[in-house]
Design a protein around this motif. Structure first.
Motif, PDB file in Angstrom:
ATOM      1  N   VAL A 172       0.841  -1.199   0.000  1.00 59.22           N
ATOM      2  CA  VAL A 172       0.000   0.000   0.000  1.00 59.22           C
ATOM      3  C   VAL A 172       0.876   1.249   0.000  1.00 59.22           C
ATOM      4  O   VAL A 172       0.624   2.206  -0.733  1.00 59.22           O
ATOM      5  N   GLN A 173       1.941   1.232   0.780  1.00 56.74           N
ATOM      6  CA  GLN A 173       2.844   2.383   0.839  1.00 56.74           C
ATOM      7  C   GLN A 173       3.556   2.584  -0.493  1.00 56.74           C
ATOM      8  O   GLN A 173       3.773   3.722  -0.927  1.00 56.74           O
ATOM      9  N   LEU A 174       3.926   1.494  -1.159  1.00 58.23           N
ATOM     10  CA  LEU A 174       4.575   1.589  -2.464  1.00 58.23           C
ATOM     11  C   LEU A 174       3.676   2.288  -3.479  1.00 58.23           C
ATOM     12  O   LEU A 174       4.130   3.165  -4.236  1.00 58.23           O
ATOM     13  N   ILE A 175       2.400   1.900  -3.496  1.00 60.53           N
ATOM     14  CA  ILE A 175       1.456   2.512  -4.437  1.00 60.53           C
ATOM     15  C   ILE A 175       1.235   3.979  -4.088  1.00 60.53           C
ATOM     16  O   ILE A 175       1.126   4.836  -4.976  1.00 60.53           O
ATOM     17  N   LYS A 176       1.205   4.282  -2.789  1.00 55.84           N
ATOM     18  CA  LYS A 176       1.106   5.687  -2.379  1.00 55.84           C
ATOM     19  C   LYS A 176       2.317   6.477  -2.879  1.00 55.84           C
ATOM     20  O   LYS A 176       2.187   7.564  -3.446  1.00 55.84           O
ATOM     21  N   ASP A 177       3.508   5.924  -2.657  1.00 58.05           N
ATOM     22  CA  ASP A 177       4.742   6.610  -3.038  1.00 58.05           C
ATOM     23  C   ASP A 177       4.843   6.806  -4.553  1.00 58.05           C
ATOM     24  O   ASP A 177       5.433   7.789  -5.018  1.00 58.05           O
ATOM     25  N   SER A 178       4.275   5.878  -5.315  1.00 57.33           N
ATOM     26  CA  SER A 178       4.356   5.973  -6.776  1.00 57.33           C
ATOM     27  C   SER A 178       3.508   7.112  -7.332  1.00 57.33           C
ATOM     28  O   SER A 178       3.760   7.605  -8.435  1.00 57.33           O
ATOM     29  N   GLY A 204      -3.263   4.457  -3.947  1.00 54.88           N
ATOM     30  CA  GLY A 204      -2.742   3.990  -2.663  1.00 54.88           C
ATOM     31  C   GLY A 204      -3.570   4.469  -1.490  1.00 54.88           C
ATOM     32  O   GLY A 204      -3.786   3.731  -0.522  1.00 54.88           O
ATOM     33  N   VAL A 205      -4.057   5.705  -1.572  1.00 56.52           N
ATOM     34  CA  VAL A 205      -4.929   6.232  -0.510  1.00 56.52           C
ATOM     35  C   VAL A 205      -6.231   5.445  -0.470  1.00 56.52           C
ATOM     36  O   VAL A 205      -6.738   5.094   0.601  1.00 56.52           O
TER      37      VAL A 205
END
Length: 426
Positions: free
Chosen positions: A45-51, A64-65
């Motif tokens: 989830v954090q990876l998708i947020k960071d992307s 991600g959110v």
């Protein structure tokens, strides 16, 4: 910077038998899944947020959110639902993706489901899209046989089932809550929110609804990393995007380019305007987004750029019209579509689209009056922001933007009507 023409989402499309599992595995297929299963759901989830990946279905909400809204506990089942009900006029990106590379969607579904602790995923495909529906089902069967779906996937202890469901061709079922009602066997109509699907979605359980292109982007992010993904596109709208270009261009089709690409650049990719006839107007994201004119050739087509110029990125369904097309006629055809597809649940949309279509039909038939323009705008004002879902807002977009940029064409229909009346009286 990444070469703007380096394919990412479409890189397998031209490979022989690109839809087969054997081809997919030869071209890095399911390597992202193995990598994802070695991490935790929270890390994904954090990876998708960071992307910075944003929803490719039109709204552009950070994926991600959205994933993080799913509750961490599993006292109720968690569901992942893929919106493949591609019905917006001019939109044709998800269907070719499912046709050419269905395993990228399947792999993305498994990774996303793992990240959200979901053990059942539903892919809701538009009913008329029979060929991609069959191809997607075949890909799911191949994934089961290879151990990528079912119980104890790749020895990780994680299990997931995917159900491919065919809708019945209702435009309203592209709205996420109407889609959920349809999946449950009810008439597809939008639900009142709150509660939102993340709290009470499919079968009143926590649910995340994502677009096909959004989920198909996930394996590439897992393999390439957030920083790699952010090298494409713009700061607030990173990543590659599939633009569907139709209408008066030499080579209509799907063109992958970084978010923020302009129509001028897309027209170059598509071979320019058909027969050299100049551009008159165009839509950046399907007929439900306010139209642009030739003056907007250099607007960056990302979520912020389109909005700042007075429209929306939508589904990046770029419909191109040359100077031979009558704006009132095109607006009338779109309005007839929305009148037909209104679910009828709320009065502003049900009655408003009916009267808008009636007035436009009368005007295009040469029986309009100057007062009709004010009436159109008044009815649009009574629909915008007052209908139950976004269908009403989308229905008024071509009318208000058409009158904004081409009022003279609407007036010309009324003036010709006046001349005919004067001639008849004389």
């Amino acid at each position: 910077m990444t070469d703007p023409l380096t394919p990412v989402l479409t890189k397998r499309w031209l490979s022989p038998n690109s839809w087969r599992l054997s081809t997919y595995e030869q071209l890095e297929g399911y390597t992202a899944l193995r990598k994802a299963l070695r991490g935790t759901p929270e890390q994904l989830v954090q990876l998708i947020k960071d992307s910075g990946l944003r929803g490719r279905g039109g709204a552009g909400f950070p994926a991600g959110v959205k994933w993080s809204f799913m509750p961490p506990n599993e006292d109720k089942p968690h569901y992942l639902v893929i919106n493949a009900d591609e019905g917006e006029p001019g939109t044709c990106k998800d269907i070719p993706l499912m046709m050419a590379d269905p395993h990228s969607l399947v792999e993305g579904c498994i990774i996303a489901a793992y990240a959200m602790r979901s053990h059942h995923c539903f892919i809701y495909v538009r009913g008329e899209a029979l060929h991609p529906y069959r191809r997607l089902n075949a890909a799911v069967r191949e994934a089961y046989r290879a151990g990528y779906l079912g119980t104890d996937i790749l020895g990780s202890g994680f299990h997931l089932d995917i159900t491919v469901h065919a809708g019945a061709g209702a435009y309203i079922c592209g709205e996420e809550t109407a889609l959920l009602d349809s999946l449950e066997g009810r008439r597809g109509q939008p639900r009142l929110k709150p509660p939102f699907p993340a709290a009470a979605g499919l079968y009143a359980a926590p649910t995340t609804v994502n677009n096909v292109e959004t989920i198909a982007s996930v394996p590439f992010i897992v393999n390439g990393g957030a920083d790699w993904f952010r090298k494409m596109g713009r700061e607030k709208s990173p990543g590659p995007k599939i633009y569907s270009i139709s209408g008066h261009v030499e080579n209509p089709g799907q063109y992958e380019a970084p978010l923020g690409t302009t129509l001028r650049q897309l027209l170059e990719l598509a071979g320019g305007m058909k027969d050299g006839i100049p551009l008159k107007f165009w839509t950046p994201g399907g007929s439900s987004t306010p139209m642009f004119t030739a003056e907007h050739l250099d607007i960056p087509l990302d979520f912020e750029g389109a909005a700042e110029a007075g429209s929306m990125l939508g589904t990046t369904a770029v419909q191109v019209f040359n100077e031979t097309v009558s704006v009132p006629w095109a607006v009338m055809k779109w309005t007839q579509f929305y009148e037909h597809e209104s679910c009828g649940k709320c009065t502003p949309c049900r009655e408003g689209t009916y009267w808008l279509a009636q007035i436009l039909e009368r005007m295009v038939d040469g029986r309009g009056t100057a007062e009709d323009i004010d009436t159109l705008l008044d009815v649009c004002d009574n629909i915008l922001g007052r209908s139950f879902c976004a269908l009403g807002d989308g229905a008024v977009s071509p009318i208000t933007s058409g009158i904004k940029y081409f009022r003279d064409e609407f007036l010309a229909l009324c003036e010709s009507n006046k001349r005919e009346l004067v001639g008849a009286q004389a």
